[in-house]
Design an enzyme around this catalytic site. Sequence first.
Site, mmCIF file in Angstrom:
data_model
loop_
_atom_site.group_PDB
_atom_site.id
_atom_site.type_symbol
_atom_site.label_atom_id
_atom_site.label_comp_id
_atom_site.label_asym_id
_atom_site.label_seq_id
_atom_site.Cartn_x
_atom_site.Cartn_y
_atom_site.Cartn_z
ATOM 1 N N LYS A 181 19.705 -57.452 64.616
ATOM 2 C CA LYS A 181 21.041 -56.511 64.654
ATOM 3 C C LYS A 181 20.664 -55.025 64.210
ATOM 4 O O LYS A 181 20.342 -54.722 63.541
ATOM 5 C CB LYS A 181 21.860 -57.108 63.311
ATOM 6 C CG LYS A 181 23.013 -56.523 63.310
ATOM 7 C CD LYS A 181 23.670 -56.318 61.999
ATOM 8 C CE LYS A 181 23.669 -55.263 61.278
ATOM 9 N NZ LYS A 181 24.129 -53.963 61.764
ATOM 10 N N GLU A 255 11.171 -53.522 54.336
ATOM 11 C CA GLU A 255 10.585 -52.174 54.402
ATOM 12 C C GLU A 255 11.714 -51.356 54.185
ATOM 13 O O GLU A 255 12.647 -51.079 54.788
ATOM 14 C CB GLU A 255 10.358 -51.786 56.050
ATOM 15 C CG GLU A 255 9.161 -52.642 56.655
ATOM 16 C CD GLU A 255 7.931 -52.484 56.227
ATOM 17 O OE1 GLU A 255 7.556 -51.192 55.488
ATOM 18 O OE2 GLU A 255 6.742 -52.837 56.459
ATOM 19 N N CYS A 289 11.984 -42.656 56.312
ATOM 20 C CA CYS A 289 11.855 -43.409 55.081
ATOM 21 C C CYS A 289 10.585 -42.957 54.201
ATOM 22 O O CYS A 289 10.431 -42.638 53.122
ATOM 23 C CB CYS A 289 11.776 -45.032 55.232
ATOM 24 S SG CYS A 289 10.265 -45.135 56.488
#
Length: 481
Positions: A181, A255, A289
């Site tokens: 997704k 993650e 990130c």
Amino acid sequence: MRFEYSPAPESRAIVTLRDSYGLFIGGSFVPGSSVFKTISPASEEVLAEVTHAGPEDVDRAVAAARQAYERTWSAMPGRERGKYLFRIARLIQERSRELAVLETIDNGKPIRESRDVDVPLAAAHFFYHAGWADKLGYAGFGPSPRPLGVVGQVIPWNFPLLMLAWKVAPALACGNTVVLKPAETTPLTALLFAEICQQADLPPGVVNIVTGDGATGQALVAHPGIDKIAFTGSTEVGKEIARACAVSGKRLTLELGGKAANVVFDDAPVDQAVEGIVNGIFFNQGHVCCAGSRLLVQESVYDDVLAALRRRMGTLRLGDPLDKNTDVGAINSRAQLDKISELVSSGEAEGASRWSAPCPLPDRGFWFAPTVFTEVSQAHRIAREEIFGPVLSVLTFRTPAEAVEKANNTPYGLSAGVWTEKGSLILWMASRLRAGVVWANTFNRFDPSSPFGGYKESGFGREGGRHGLEAYLDVTGSADV
Ligand code: TAP
């Protein structure tokens, strides 16, 4: 000196957008329960209509993945699986300009980055894992490690194609099938990747792509036919997923977010360090990130570093992401722009001092000027919370021990950077920083052979390298692990 640049827009002509896209299930595009629109964050123009997958659509995708797993993929010899992965890698290279332009239109990131970083790295991940497909017995997980089955994968919007490659390539190399997704705001390169799977003659059902929002992700995570969930996204949603997977027997890798320290010592070459600081926080508008969002500068060089940093920030070019000279593109969505603005206001309200690069912002679309906060204390929200935007918080330190203490003073632990001429100090710091990756005299370097992942609230599990394979293999009972 200021250079003037003439516009150098990359042509959009290479991309053929369909009016509407179905879900990719069992090797074909199929209709689903409802539709939503995806827009360009740089212009707010509607790009296409995309299908929202409801629970019954997710169910169909999982069934297709199960059938492909049992009938074809898990039984196929690794060298045959490897051929498909090599083919996909080569097709990504062949269609790289198309993928780069589409990524830039849908995400808002500069074409220079999608062209030079996202797409080449995505191809590299497929090449790298293609090489592993027939060598899994030599990876140190026992002589014949088994795949896990059907993997549900949920990815964010900051590196749409690259995060797909990080997830799909190792899963397929290890013999699993996937239902992926993509993020709601950036589905288009995943759907072009579905076309690439068709072009590569990948057996139907090995890769399935269900577009939608968080509810689609939730349905995928909750589906009883899934053997493993691989999630990249926020810590908040990661925790929710961990709760949903508890006692379900599903394997899980997460993650999640980060708040990395980029530590500059007084012997670092200032200009080189400033390039690293700029790359660390303004690359991809700070939607990274592992962004170096907390700059720790040794007190004795603070004035020099800050002056050079402001000078360099003043030369960053913000604007049309398709322009090859653009350094800073659009913020991915209005919601993300609101989040950045709210955190920046809190920084000002809590007493930190704000400086934003003096660049004009376009009238339409979502934009935020590269910004630096000084006089930041460790208690400020801008020093603790992930902003996920082009905003840097600067703190100072006097000794290496103080730098380590401040760098580790965060619930996250994804990455860190160290800038110094002394190799011994790099090793001393690297052994004490609680971060999955520590870069020395560089920042934001990625390679498919190098494992990437976090400590603490940055998640668990590794992606890339030999370690990343383990997340997609049943290694229980292996004496070599
Ligand atoms: P999230 O809001 O967590 O969304 C990530 C993905 O999860 C999206 O596809 C999202 O769908 C979906 N989702 C939302 N709610 C869900 C739920 N309850 N169950 C299952 N799926 C759900 O993160 P984001 O804002 O897209 O991405 C930014 C975050 O990702 C940052 O915190 C960043 O640090 C992190 N990130 C981490 C890494 C690594 S490698 N550690 C890499 C990139 C990004 P929608 O798009 O529809 O919301």
